[in-house]
Design a protein around this motif. Sequence first.
Motif, PDB file in Angstrom:
ATOM      1  N   ASP A  19       2.248   1.814  -3.472  1.00 15.58           N
ATOM      2  CA  ASP A  19       1.178   1.755  -4.477  1.00 15.58           C
ATOM      3  C   ASP A  19       1.352   0.568  -5.409  1.00 15.58           C
ATOM      4  OD1 ASP A  19      -0.168   3.954  -3.500  1.00 15.58           O
ATOM      5  OD2 ASP A  19       0.982   5.355  -4.754  1.00 15.58           O
ATOM      6  N   GLY A  20       1.745  -0.538  -4.846  1.00 15.57           N
ATOM      7  CA  GLY A  20       1.898  -1.761  -5.632  1.00 15.57           C
ATOM      8  C   GLY A  20       0.576  -2.525  -5.695  1.00 15.57           C
ATOM      9  N   HIS A  21       0.503  -3.408  -6.634  1.00 13.44           N
ATOM     10  CA  HIS A  21      -0.712  -4.220  -6.757  1.00 13.44           C
ATOM     11  C   HIS A  21      -0.524  -5.528  -5.988  1.00 13.44           C
ATOM     12  CE1 HIS A  21       1.964  -5.877  -9.725  1.00 13.44           C
ATOM     13  NE2 HIS A  21       1.145  -6.880  -9.958  1.00 13.44           N
ATOM     14  N   GLU A  22      -1.622  -6.075  -5.519  1.00 14.61           N
ATOM     15  CA  GLU A  22      -1.562  -7.314  -4.736  1.00 14.61           C
ATOM     16  C   GLU A  22      -1.530  -8.507  -5.678  1.00 14.61           C
ATOM     17  OE1 GLU A  22      -4.315  -7.714  -1.521  1.00 14.61           O
ATOM     18  OE2 GLU A  22      -4.507  -5.561  -1.348  1.00 14.61           O
ATOM     19  N   SER A  23      -0.385  -9.110  -5.763  1.00 18.66           N
ATOM     20  CA  SER A  23      -0.248 -10.277  -6.630  1.00 18.66           C
ATOM     21  C   SER A  23      -0.285 -11.572  -5.831  1.00 18.66           C
ATOM     22  CB  SER A  23       1.054 -10.183  -7.426  1.00 18.66           C
ATOM     23  OG  SER A  23       2.150 -10.164  -6.525  1.00 18.66           O
ATOM     24  N   LYS A  83       0.833  -1.195   0.000  1.00 11.87           N
ATOM     25  CA  LYS A  83       0.000   0.000   0.000  1.00 11.87           C
ATOM     26  C   LYS A  83       0.876   1.256   0.000  1.00 11.87           C
ATOM     27  CE  LYS A  83      -3.707  -0.394   2.386  1.00 11.87           C
ATOM     28  NZ  LYS A  83      -4.672  -0.457   3.494  1.00 11.87           N
TER      29      LYS A  83
END
Length: 113
Positions: free
Chosen positions: A40-44, A37
């Motif tokens: 600002d990464g995506h949840e992989s 968070k």
Amino acid sequence: MAVQQTPSYFGRFVCLVAFLLLFHSGYSTFEHLSYLKAIDGHESGLPLDIGIELLVSVALFGFGIVLVADDFKEILMETEMAKQSIESLDARPSFYSFNHRGRAVFRNVVLKN
């Protein structure tokens, strides 16, 4: 009578270690999600080490509970009934009723005879 077993301290220790591993994997998951968070990464998905730690803790919990648990009881009714006397089986004091409506309901029947 069944002989009471002494508690397995090794099993309790294994459960404690499993709880600590489970707590640590939950904390690591929280830290990983807050890191994603923040950047600002995506949840992989979760990292592999957290997943392995979670599976190891669940396996250790299962093993520790097996070590701590008592022997199984018989599920056959005959073995449990053989341990009790007939007096304890037939005695149901909660069903005793000394003040009931029978006298009032059947008063006319009793008086006519």
